[in-house]
Scaffold this motif. Structure first.
Motif, short mmCIF file in Angstrom:
data_model
loop_
_atom_site.label_atom_id
_atom_site.label_comp_id
_atom_site.label_asym_id
_atom_site.label_seq_id
_atom_site.Cartn_x
_atom_site.Cartn_y
_atom_site.Cartn_z
N THR A 38 73.94 32.31 70.17
CA THR A 38 74.41 31.23 69.30
C THR A 38 73.97 31.50 67.87
O THR A 38 73.07 32.30 67.61
CB THR A 38 73.85 29.87 69.75
N GLU A 39 74.59 30.79 66.94
CA GLU A 39 74.21 30.93 65.53
C GLU A 39 72.78 30.44 65.32
O GLU A 39 72.02 31.01 64.54
CB GLU A 39 75.19 30.16 64.63
N GLU A 40 72.38 29.41 66.04
CA GLU A 40 71.01 28.91 65.93
C GLU A 40 70.01 29.98 66.39
O GLU A 40 68.98 30.19 65.73
CB GLU A 40 70.86 27.64 66.80
N GLU A 41 70.31 30.67 67.48
CA GLU A 41 69.43 31.75 67.94
C GLU A 41 69.38 32.88 66.92
O GLU A 41 68.31 33.44 66.64
CB GLU A 41 69.93 32.30 69.29
N ARG A 42 70.50 33.20 66.34
CA ARG A 42 70.56 34.29 65.36
C ARG A 42 69.75 33.95 64.12
O ARG A 42 68.98 34.77 63.62
CB ARG A 42 72.03 34.55 64.98
N ILE A 43 69.88 32.73 63.62
CA ILE A 43 69.12 32.29 62.45
C ILE A 43 67.62 32.32 62.76
O ILE A 43 66.80 32.72 61.93
CB ILE A 43 69.57 30.88 61.98
N ASN A 44 67.27 31.94 63.97
CA ASN A 44 65.86 31.96 64.38
C ASN A 44 65.32 33.39 64.36
O ASN A 44 64.19 33.64 63.92
CB ASN A 44 65.72 31.33 65.77
N SER A 47 64.81 34.43 60.82
CA SER A 47 63.60 33.78 60.31
C SER A 47 62.34 34.51 60.77
O SER A 47 61.40 34.71 59.99
CB SER A 47 63.53 32.32 60.78
N ASN A 64 75.82 29.25 56.70
CA ASN A 64 75.76 27.87 56.23
C ASN A 64 74.87 27.81 54.98
O ASN A 64 73.76 28.33 54.98
CB ASN A 64 75.19 26.98 57.34
N THR A 67 71.23 26.56 55.21
CA THR A 67 70.43 27.48 56.03
C THR A 67 70.15 28.76 55.26
O THR A 67 69.02 29.26 55.24
CB THR A 67 71.19 27.81 57.33
#
Length: 195
Positions: A38-44, A47, A64, A67
């Motif tokens: 997911t995009e959330e996993e990728r951003i994590n 980070s 985003n 973000t």
């Protein structure tokens, strides 16, 4: 599956095993990458890489805005340089649009990287024309194509004032059709062209 990987430990091991500066990338499939999460996993993951103080981080321009702003700020705090990237896996815009993209995103990173799908030699000419127009710019950039004639800006990067060139260790006979070039072949070409 991302949950099966200890990302922090993997990043640490990568950093320990590679002595040269590295550009850390976690590219989604929409921009030609292989990350299936997911995009959330990728951003994590991005980070965590910034937290580990990698040399460079690749942050796509179209992340985003809120973000991306936080990732960019965190990167600056950790002395991680930012590649502001954009990949169009379908087409190449005209030279003027490429130039506008560079100018509009000059503050999005330490280097702006644009990569386009070249469907024919005309697309390659558009990329070269944009690079030629930008050759005296102080902006750090890397502009290239993937497909027929996509390797022209890689081959002539010193003439076109490209800051960074993406090459491959692959030795496939058909690399040119993909717009790619082997590192050794690129060095040989630069020597022959007296770059």
């Amino acid at each position: 599956n991302v949950s099966d990987v200890n990302v922090s430990e993997a990043i640490k091991r990568f950093k320990e095993s590679i002595e040269k500066p590295v550009i850390f990338t976690c590219r989604n499939t929409e921009e030609g990458g292989h990350f299936q999460g997911t995009e959330e996993e990728r951003i994590n993951i991005l980070s965590m890489a910034i937290e580990s103080e990698v040399s460079w981080i690749d942050l796509e321009i179209n992340i985003n805005q809120k973000t991306r702003k936080k990732l960019f700020s965190d990167a600056k705090k950790s002395n991680t340089k930012v590649v502001a990237s954009y990949h169009d896996v379908n087409k190449t815009p005209i030279a003027d649009e490429i130039i506008s993209m560079i100018e509009e995103n000059k503050d999005a990173g330490d280097l702006v990287k644009l990569c386009f799908k070249t469907n024919d030699h005309h697309d390659g000419i558009e990329i070269v024309n944009a690079c030629w127009s930008l050759r005296n710019s102080k902006q750090s950039m890397s502009i290239m194509g993937l497909g027929p004639s996509g390797d022209w800006t890689r081959l002539h990067a010193p003439l076109l004032n490209q800051t960074l060139v993406y090459a491959t260790l692959e030795t496939d006979f058909h690399l040119g059709k993909k717009g790619l070039i082997n590192v050794r072949d690129l060095k040989d070409a630069w020597e022959m062209l007296e770059y």
